[in-house]
Design a protein around this motif. Structure first.
Motif, short mmCIF file in Angstrom:
data_model
loop_
_atom_site.label_atom_id
_atom_site.label_comp_id
_atom_site.label_asym_id
_atom_site.label_seq_id
_atom_site.Cartn_x
_atom_site.Cartn_y
_atom_site.Cartn_z
N ILE A 37 0.86 -1.18 0.00
CA ILE A 37 0.00 0.00 0.00
C ILE A 37 0.90 1.23 0.00
O ILE A 37 1.77 1.37 0.86
CB ILE A 37 -0.90 0.04 1.25
N TRP A 67 -2.16 -1.03 -3.89
CA TRP A 67 -3.14 -0.01 -3.54
C TRP A 67 -2.45 1.35 -3.52
O TRP A 67 -1.27 1.44 -3.13
CB TRP A 67 -3.73 -0.25 -2.15
N ARG A 88 -8.62 -0.22 -6.54
CA ARG A 88 -7.44 -0.17 -5.66
C ARG A 88 -6.92 1.26 -5.45
O ARG A 88 -5.84 1.44 -4.90
CB ARG A 88 -6.33 -1.05 -6.23
#
Length: 286
Positions: free
Chosen positions: A90, A145, A195
């Motif tokens: 992420i 993400w 995402r």
């Protein structure tokens, strides 16, 4: 709502504490190569051990905040349903609200299971124009993400005073262009359209910001109307957008712009609640 944190108050921070909290020279001086910790400590006028202790203390505060949130069974159930999985990376794009070592992104780190990698590319003071320059680094990271919280610095007004509204640092049209370009170019490598997650800029305490002496001397300022305009654009996008403004009202440091730890906590809760609502809506639709 989870109980309010009893951690060390933000008002107890020294100027050096705040510098270490919001500034990461290793991000802004990348052209110097990898800076050793001892050199970064020197830039703050600290010895390495004192610098390491400050970093540990900041991390402990975010860990304690996450632990307090998880004591609420409703929040814990929602956090357990977050879509971020071990093995995924992420990446956060943003400015000081996200670069803050007490940020919502730092709190999020302690809510997720081991094996989820979080990379914080946020830089204090960054505009959307400057964020575009991070695209090559994003491509190298290959994130699963992207969480993007930008636009507050674009709305900074130069030459602002009681008699003059001032001129935006980045025009509204340019902010829109940059945000769309970031989504298009950075989002190409994501494994799914869902995402990408937007965050609106957090709320502004107009009275505090206008009265803050450093802003007044520099002739800069922010308005709630400009922040709302950025938020309105983001909320109109097809991707999920976390509206941080209601949650952060009244949770500012003395400059009326940056958030207290409780403000960062509120952004974390807003993220978890937003994604839980999305999951519920998807379950109902299926």
């Amino acid at each position: 709502m989870p109980e309010t944190t009893t951690a060390k108050p933000d008002s107890a921070e020294s100027p050096t504490d705040k510098l270490v909290r919001f500034q990461q020279p290793e991000k802004t001086l990348r052209y110097l190569g990898e800076l050793p910790e001892s050199r970064v400590a020197e830039l703050f006028g600290l010895d390495p051990e004192t610098y390491r202790k400050l970093l540990r203390d900041l991390d402990d505060r975010t860990r304690e905040t996450a632990a307090e949130l998880l004591r609420d069974p409703v929040f814990a159930e929602r956090a357990d349903r977050l879509p971020f999985r071990p093995g995924q990376r992420i990446v956060a794009l943003g400015e000081s609200t996200t670069a803050d070592r007490l940020s919502w992104f730092s709190i999020l780190r302690h809510l997720l299971p081991d094996g989820v990698e979080l990379v914080n590319l946020a830089v204090s003071g960054s505009t959307t124009t400057q964020a575009l320059a991070q695209l090559p680094q994003l491509a190298f990271l290959r994130p699963d993400w992207i969480l993007c919280m930008l636009g507050a610095n674009d709305a900074q007004r130069l030459g602002r005073s009681a008699e003059a509204a001032g001129t935006r640092l980045v025009s509204e049209a340019e902010t829109t262009r940059n945000l769309l370009a970031l989504r298009e170019l950075a989002g190409r490598g994501l494994p799914g359209e869902d995402r990408w997650i937007w965050f609106t800029p957090s709320s502004v305490d107009q009275e505090r910001a206008d009265a803050f002496p450093h802003f007044r001397r520099a002739g800069i300022g922010w308005t709630g109307e400009d922040i709302d305009a950025v938020a309105g654009f983001l909320l109109g996008q097809p991707e999920v957008t976390v509206d941080t403004r209601p949650a952060t009202a009244g949770l500012h440091l003395d400059d009326g712009i940056h958030l207290t730890l409780d403000g960062q906590r509120a952004v974390t809760v807003a993220l978890v609640d937003t994604l839980a609502r999305r999951a519920d809506a998807e379950a109902t639709a299926s």
